[in-house]
Design a protein around this motif. Structure first.
Motif, PDB file in Angstrom:
ATOM      1  N   LYS A  98      17.132  68.901  63.202  1.00 20.70           N
ATOM      2  CA  LYS A  98      16.886  69.736  62.189  1.00 20.70           C
ATOM      3  C   LYS A  98      15.467  69.799  61.423  1.00 20.70           C
ATOM      4  O   LYS A  98      14.354  70.038  62.091  1.00 20.70           O
ATOM      5  N   GLU A 136      27.685  60.890  57.078  1.00 20.51           N
ATOM      6  CA  GLU A 136      26.569  61.813  56.509  1.00 20.51           C
ATOM      7  C   GLU A 136      26.390  60.964  55.295  1.00 20.51           C
ATOM      8  O   GLU A 136      27.474  61.086  54.415  1.00 20.51           O
ATOM      9  N   VAL A 183      21.350  64.220  59.999  1.00 21.23           N
ATOM     10  CA  VAL A 183      20.704  65.475  60.638  1.00 21.23           C
ATOM     11  C   VAL A 183      20.264  66.756  59.577  1.00 21.23           C
ATOM     12  O   VAL A 183      19.386  67.306  59.629  1.00 21.23           O
TER      13      VAL A 183
HETATM   14  C1  LIG Z   1      25.157  66.257  59.768  1.00 21.43           C
HETATM   15  C2  LIG Z   1      25.317  67.030  60.836  1.00 21.43           C
HETATM   16  N1  LIG Z   1      25.248  66.353  62.280  1.00 21.43           N
HETATM   17  C3  LIG Z   1      25.106  66.877  63.360  1.00 21.43           C
HETATM   18  C4  LIG Z   1      24.976  68.320  63.422  1.00 21.43           C
HETATM   19  C5  LIG Z   1      25.024  69.100  64.784  1.00 21.43           C
HETATM   20  O1  LIG Z   1      23.641  69.395  65.058  1.00 21.43           O
HETATM   21  P1  LIG Z   1      23.346  70.569  66.096  1.00 21.43           P
HETATM   22  O2  LIG Z   1      23.896  71.708  65.631  1.00 21.43           O
HETATM   23  O3  LIG Z   1      21.861  70.441  66.231  1.00 21.43           O
HETATM   24  O4  LIG Z   1      23.882  69.953  67.551  1.00 21.43           O
HETATM   25  C6  LIG Z   1      25.002  69.155  62.300  1.00 21.43           C
HETATM   26  C7  LIG Z   1      24.733  70.680  62.444  1.00 21.43           C
HETATM   27  O5  LIG Z   1      24.667  71.360  61.317  1.00 21.43           O
HETATM   28  C8  LIG Z   1      25.149  68.422  61.102  1.00 21.43           C
HETATM   29  O6  LIG Z   1      24.999  69.148  59.789  1.00 21.43           O
END
Ligand SMILES: Cc1ncc(COP(=O)(O)O)c(C=O)c1O
Length: 449
Positions: free
Chosen positions: A280, A218, A253
């Motif tokens: 998101k 991230e 995300v």
């Molecule tokens: C950086 C990141 N990746 C992946 C996800 C997973 O997303 P989802 O809950 O839509 O599967 C999240 C959820 O908060 C996230 O913050």
């Protein structure tokens, strides 16, 4: 109308919630309406949506335009398969728009319906890529401690918080973790950005780069506590990936669609990823949608694949026309209202307000980039020992004062304690931005007393 108490009773009887535990659901908040940056519960009480719900309502609540986009598309064509050999108009327009908005290396997009599914797809795409390129042994995936990538099997295995693994083992093999560039808790004497990137290189060399497909990261760690890397980290990570032929997956995300003050976040450090997972904010949460943007070199490999090597990855709702129509309308709002630039400006104001909390004895660190900020609570500023349980009390105090926030830590990561995460909608007016810091001050003082 049924009473809120009766609804809560029926809920407790029949519903299993994400992160379910009955003890956490004795007094559920029942939201019934959203307007801008505000949410309203069944009793008519108003709350500032201090985390854009789940970091996702970027454009704010109550956008009729998005409801209209969904309704119009559903009335015309609610669904049609997008499997190879078929397509639909909203997904075509969205794909083109996303490629133009994202990195200069971005070339094409595969659609999903959520963040975890985007990461699962990214993991499969990198393995597929290396197999197409004659390196079938490149399968391992690195991620970082404190990372959150979702909770499906492979995404959970990449997630670097042990609480999400407990009771669900064994993890998927060939997922490995390296330290995060976490300045506040970096133990070494070197720059944490260089130190964390070099720790990845050492781990990579130990595994053998010929066995490693990718690292996922991230740009700013979200659920792990809004950990903003030093500016040195991503350029060094990119260099290491290039030196050893490893793909870099940016999990955007949370950071995508303006959250950090840019459409996508690695641009802050001039870095181009090979793949980008998103979800998101692409629809500001009005309908579920996600996807993976792939770079030119990955795209080219997929386009050149022989017929017996086709991409046997799929999902019924990939390219869902109504979700893509909402995303197109949402992106139009973000552009028209300059929400990306606004996130940069308002984010600085939010961070400045939160910085003023540093005089409180339990505030150890304050950090942020754009409209995502973290306030790390400690027992003792010198030792930086975590203030176990304080975050939960602060969250309850904030809630009673009409502010919804989210915690990193607590039971999910007791070793590092609690960080209050704040990430309001990008349209939040400056008066509300200022109120967030005021409410947090009063809540921390009340909870520490
Ligand atoms: C950086 C990141 N990746 C992946 C996800 C997973 O997303 P989802 O809950 O839509 O599967 C999240 C959820 O908060 C996230 O913050």
């Amino acid at each position: 109308m049924e009473s809120a108490a009766a609804l809560a009773e029926t809920d407790r009887r029949y519903l299993i919630h994400p992160l379910h535990h009955p003890r956490d659901h004795e007094h559920p908040i029942l939201m019934v309406e959203g307007r801008g940056e505000m949410l309203i519960d069944a009793d008519g009480k108003q709350y500032i949506d201090g985390l854009s719900s789940l970091w996702n309502v970027n454009a704010g609540h109550g956008r009729k335009e998005l409801a209209d986009a969904a309704a119009a598309q559903m009335a015309k064509l609610a669904f049609a398969s997008a499997y190879a050999g078929a397509s639909n108009i909203p997904s075509i327009h969205l794909a083109e728009k996303l490629v133009k908005l994202a990195y200069s290396s971005s070339s094409a997009v595969y659609f999903t319906t959520a963040g975890a599914e985007s990461n699962e797809s990214a993991f499969k795409i990198v393995r597929y890529y290396w197999k197409l390129r004659g390196k079938p042994e490149k399968v391992k995936i690195f991620s970082r401690v404190h990372a959150y990538h979702g909770v499906t099997m492979a995404a959970m295995s990449a997630t670097g918080m042990a609480a999400y693994h407990k009771n669900f083992g064994p993890l998927v093999p060939n997922f490995l973790q390296v330290p995060a560039p976490y300045p506040y808790r970096w133990a070494g004497n070197e720059d944490p950005g260089i130190g964390a990137a070099d720790a990845f290189e050492r781990a990579l060399l130990k595994e053998g780069p010929d066995t490693v497909a990718a690292i996922i990261a991230e740009p700013v760690m979200g659920a792990g506590g809004v950990i903003v890397p030093p500016a040195t980290y991503f350029p060094r990570l990119r260099e290491i990936c290039d030196r050893h032929n490893i793909l870099l997956i940016a999990d955007e995300v949370i950071t995508g669609f303006g959250r950090t003050g840019r459409w996508f976040a690695l641009g802050h450090w001039g870095v181009e990823p090979d793949l980008v997972s998103f979800a998101k904010g692409v629809t500001s949460a009005y309908l579920p949608l996600g996807g993976v943007l792939i770079s030119r070199k990955v795209h080219q490999a997929m386009q050149e694949a022989p017929p017996d090597q086709k991409f046997m990855h799929a999902a019924t709702y990939s390219g869902h026309p109504a979700c893509c129509a909402v995303a197109n309308a949402n992106i139009a709002i973000i552009e028209r209202e300059n929400l990306v630039e606004r996130a940069a400006v308002m984010g600085r104001r939010l961070l400045a307000g939160l910085e003023s909390l540093r005089d409180l004895p339990n505030v150890g660190d304050v950090r942020g980039l754009g409209m995502m900020c973290g306030v790390e609570l400690v027992e003792n500023k010198q030792s930086r020992a975590p203030a176990i349980g304080l975050g939960g009390r602060v969250a309850r105090e904030a809630l009673s004062r009409g502010l919804l926030i989210r915690l990193r830590g607590g039971s999910a990561d007791p070793a590092i304690g609690d960080t209050i995460c704040v990430a309001p909608p990008l349209m939040t007016p400056h008066e509300t931005i200022d109120r967030i810091a005021d409410i947090l001050r009063a809540s921390i003082v009340a909870a520490s007393g």
